[in-house]
Design an enzyme around this catalytic site. Structure first.
Site, PDB file in Angstrom:
ATOM      1  N   HIS A 142      57.878   5.586  14.924  1.00 33.76           N
ATOM      2  CA  HIS A 142      58.785   6.187  14.254  1.00 33.76           C
ATOM      3  C   HIS A 142      58.205   6.786  12.881  1.00 33.76           C
ATOM      4  O   HIS A 142      58.596   7.057  11.937  1.00 33.76           O
ATOM      5  CB  HIS A 142      59.754   5.092  13.534  1.00 33.76           C
ATOM      6  CG  HIS A 142      60.589   4.615  14.767  1.00 33.76           C
ATOM      7  ND1 HIS A 142      61.574   5.237  15.610  1.00 33.76           N
ATOM      8  CD2 HIS A 142      60.517   3.282  15.304  1.00 33.76           C
ATOM      9  CE1 HIS A 142      61.953   4.330  16.424  1.00 33.76           C
ATOM     10  NE2 HIS A 142      61.348   3.471  16.285  1.00 33.76           N
ATOM     11  N   ASN A 191      46.800  25.559  21.448  1.00 32.39           N
ATOM     12  CA  ASN A 191      47.005  26.565  22.544  1.00 32.39           C
ATOM     13  C   ASN A 191      47.560  25.816  23.824  1.00 32.39           C
ATOM     14  O   ASN A 191      48.342  26.392  24.469  1.00 32.39           O
ATOM     15  CB  ASN A 191      45.576  27.063  22.888  1.00 32.39           C
ATOM     16  CG  ASN A 191      45.626  27.873  23.962  1.00 32.39           C
ATOM     17  OD1 ASN A 191      45.778  27.787  24.924  1.00 32.39           O
ATOM     18  ND2 ASN A 191      45.221  29.132  23.694  1.00 32.39           N
ATOM     19  N   THR A 239      61.701  37.594  44.543  1.00 35.11           N
ATOM     20  CA  THR A 239      61.053  37.843  42.988  1.00 35.11           C
ATOM     21  C   THR A 239      60.811  36.495  42.475  1.00 35.11           C
ATOM     22  O   THR A 239      59.741  36.473  41.927  1.00 35.11           O
ATOM     23  CB  THR A 239      62.167  38.455  42.406  1.00 35.11           C
ATOM     24  OG1 THR A 239      62.289  39.791  42.774  1.00 35.11           O
ATOM     25  CG2 THR A 239      61.788  38.849  40.759  1.00 35.11           C
ATOM     26  N   VAL A 269      39.198  23.798   9.749  1.00 31.39           N
ATOM     27  CA  VAL A 269      38.675  23.690  11.281  1.00 31.39           C
ATOM     28  C   VAL A 269      40.083  23.364  11.727  1.00 31.39           C
ATOM     29  O   VAL A 269      40.534  22.327  11.802  1.00 31.39           O
ATOM     30  CB  VAL A 269      37.588  22.617  11.382  1.00 31.39           C
ATOM     31  CG1 VAL A 269      37.112  22.790  13.037  1.00 31.39           C
ATOM     32  CG2 VAL A 269      36.407  22.877  10.677  1.00 31.39           C
ATOM     33  N   ASN A 270      40.427  24.582  12.472  1.00 33.34           N
ATOM     34  CA  ASN A 270      42.007  24.028  13.098  1.00 33.34           C
ATOM     35  C   ASN A 270      41.717  23.570  14.596  1.00 33.34           C
ATOM     36  O   ASN A 270      40.930  23.706  15.420  1.00 33.34           O
ATOM     37  CB  ASN A 270      42.690  25.476  13.334  1.00 33.34           C
ATOM     38  CG  ASN A 270      42.904  26.202  11.736  1.00 33.34           C
ATOM     39  OD1 ASN A 270      43.221  25.521  10.814  1.00 33.34           O
ATOM     40  ND2 ASN A 270      42.932  27.467  11.829  1.00 33.34           N
ATOM     41  N   SER A 281      39.786  29.448   9.272  1.00 32.37           N
ATOM     42  CA  SER A 281      40.899  30.307   8.754  1.00 32.37           C
ATOM     43  C   SER A 281      40.190  31.379   8.215  1.00 32.37           C
ATOM     44  O   SER A 281      39.034  31.395   7.897  1.00 32.37           O
ATOM     45  CB  SER A 281      41.514  29.268   7.764  1.00 32.37           C
ATOM     46  OG  SER A 281      42.091  30.329   6.912  1.00 32.37           O
ATOM     47  N   SER A 282      40.748  32.491   8.355  1.00 33.11           N
ATOM     48  CA  SER A 282      40.378  33.790   7.840  1.00 33.11           C
ATOM     49  C   SER A 282      40.179  33.861   6.436  1.00 33.11           C
ATOM     50  O   SER A 282      39.445  34.552   5.723  1.00 33.11           O
ATOM     51  CB  SER A 282      41.298  34.944   8.564  1.00 33.11           C
ATOM     52  OG  SER A 282      42.427  34.868   7.837  1.00 33.11           O
ATOM     53  N   ARG A 313      57.331  34.933  43.254  1.00 36.83           N
ATOM     54  CA  ARG A 313      55.914  35.552  42.747  1.00 36.83           C
ATOM     55  C   ARG A 313      55.624  35.263  41.226  1.00 36.83           C
ATOM     56  O   ARG A 313      54.668  35.577  40.784  1.00 36.83           O
ATOM     57  CB  ARG A 313      56.315  37.255  42.590  1.00 36.83           C
ATOM     58  CG  ARG A 313      56.354  37.887  43.985  1.00 36.83           C
ATOM     59  CD  ARG A 313      56.655  39.315  44.047  1.00 36.83           C
ATOM     60  NE  ARG A 313      56.025  40.063  45.201  1.00 36.83           N
ATOM     61  CZ  ARG A 313      56.653  40.322  46.261  1.00 36.83           C
ATOM     62  NH1 ARG A 313      58.098  39.737  46.241  1.00 36.83           N
ATOM     63  NH2 ARG A 313      56.001  40.723  47.354  1.00 36.83           N
TER      64      ARG A 313
END
Length: 472
Positions: A174, A313, A345, A306-307, A299-300, A348
């Protein structure tokens, strides 16, 4: 320049390309051709149609080369035929017929193949071919691509579990501090969960049918009444490595697909849980990300970052994959009366559903390879959480009371008063132990306990994983 509509065929194509050998339109047509060819060979060799020519070894070799040599030129040729027929399976039939007519140029005038032109697609409705072709495509994709990727993830987790079996880590239930565990034991839990689902997917049945327009063998019996059509159908379907389904409408009902997709989606959800937990561990600094493995730009605009991009992803792709799989499982099992074309359909999209899962597994394996535990932070959090020892102390008091020691009542309430909502130091905890009136041996045992040593059998539990990361 080629433009892709979706990410699986664009940005992530290198990762998902192996699936195209099984779940692309070209792969489906290749398997349709294979089914038609094998059915023709089967009918001829079994002598199903009295008086029909029988193929020899050279004829058979020629026939089986048709699907194995199905390349770009053949894909284009078939597409041109379909533009005329406006029917995909009929186009496959004509594609094969033309090759039978041209066989004497390769095999010589003695070949019987031109005489077998009418045996192409004999006794078949389109769904007799389609259901078998799809089953072969999906079976290949699962066994040759998805399962190896899932096993690679389970193996990576098992390796981490063994490597860090004894490394103590504060648990959180929790979102609150809880009984300590070890890094290895937590990785072993995920390895075992995923391995169980892998075993379920490994055991999947891939069903197939070949029984005509409404599943009755109606035309078969009229055309060749002396044949044992159910036995022939079963023998053929099983020769393809599939499980025969004798009771269908015009279509194979797709229930096996629903079962399979539910199991794959379940594996996805386990992997999703791993992704979110790893993201959280990284945010707590329990794991460091190696810069070389993750890339140098986090990061830009914020140079320090450092992500945890691999886990993020994976999380997103697992959500997409599971949504698609759950939709497939829910919709494919319904067909109006004998059949409608909604499944045409829907099926596919199997490639997209498995593609997002494959991409996620790849990111998780890469993400796990790019992180390492941070022992200093793990130790610091444990040392700041002496209140977690309230649990073993009150349980030891219960045990002592049951063994006859006096003054052990209300153990839970007394420890709650001591620890809840308070910062407890090592000294506080040792003084509390001394004040509880426990038997000397119990008090001594508890006084030597630290949060970092309070991991129970966590390290030993990792041994329940075998070499593949599965429970023994």
């Amino acid at each position: 320049m080629t433009f892709a509509l979706g990410p699986l065929d664009g940005r992530y194509r290198a990762t998902t390309t192996p699936l195209t050998a099984y779940l692309s339109e070209a792969a489906l047509n290749r398997e349709r051709i294979r089914v038609e060819i094998e059915w023709l060979i089967f009918l001829s060799r079994e002598g199903v149609v009295p008086g029909a020519p029988v193929v020899d070894k050279d004829d058979t070799r020629f026939l089986r080369s048709i699907p194995t040599s199905f390349g770009q030129a053949e894909v284009a040729e078939l597409a041109a035929i379909e533009s005329e027929t406006r029917h995909d399976v009929k186009a496959v039939e004509y594609f094969i017929r033309w090759r039978l007519d041209a066989a004497p140029a390769t095999l010589g005038p003695a070949t019987v193949l031109p005489a077998l032109s009418d045996m192409v697609h004999a006794f078949c409705t389109s769904e007799d071919v389609n259901n078998l072709a799809y089953a072969l495509c999906i079976k290949g994709a699962i066994e040759q691509v998805w399962l190896p990727a899932a096993r690679a993830l389970a193996d990576a987790l098992a390796a981490l579990a063994r490597q860090h079996a004894g490394l103590p880590m504060l648990s959180h239930t929790h979102g609150q501090t809880a009984t300590p565990t070890t890094v290895g034991k937590e990785m072993a839990v995920f390895a075992a969960r995923l391995s169980r689902q892998i075993r379920r997917v490994q055991g999947a049945e891939y069903l197939g049918k070949l029984n005509g327009a409404t599943g009755t063998f109606g035309a078969h019996v009229v055309a060749v009444p002396e044949a044992d059509w159910p036995a022939l159908s079963r023998a053929f379907v099983e020769s393809l490595g599939l499980v025969w389904n004798p009771l269908t409408t015009q279509i194979e009902p797709h229930d096996w697909q629903a079962d399979l997709y539910a199991d794959v989606a379940h594996a996805n959800r386990i992997a999703h849980n791993l992704a979110t937990d790893m993201w959280t561990y990284i945010s707590l600094d329990y794991f460091h990300q190696r810069l070389a493995a993750q890339g140098s730009t986090g990061s830009s605009t914020m140079p320090h970052k450092v992500n945890p991009i691999r886990f993020e992803n994976a999380e997103a792709n697992l959500e997409i994959s599971s949504a698609l799989l759950e939709t497939l499982a829910a919709t494919l099992v319904t067909s109006r009366m004998q059949r409608d074309l909604t499944d045409s359909t829907t099926q596919r999209n199997v490639g997209a559903a498995l593609g997002h899962s494959l991409l996620a597994f790849d990111n998780l394996v890469r993400g796990l390879a790019g992180v390492e535990p941070n022992p200093a932070k793990l130790a610091a959090d444990l040392d700041a959480s002496w209140e977690v020892l309230a649990e073993p102390i009150q349980q030891a008091m219960r045990a002592a009371g049951l063994a006859g020691a006096t003054g052990m009542g209300n153990a839970y309430e007394r420890l709650k008063e001591l620890t809840r909502g308070r910062t407890v130091t090592a000294q506080d905890m040792r003084e509390a132990i001394a004040s509880l009136g426990m038997p000397d041996d119990v008090a001594a045992r508890l006084s030597s306990l630290t949060p970092g040593a309070y991991t129970g059998l966590a390290a030993q539990l990792v041994a329940y994983l075998d070499k593949a990361g599965q429970p023994e």
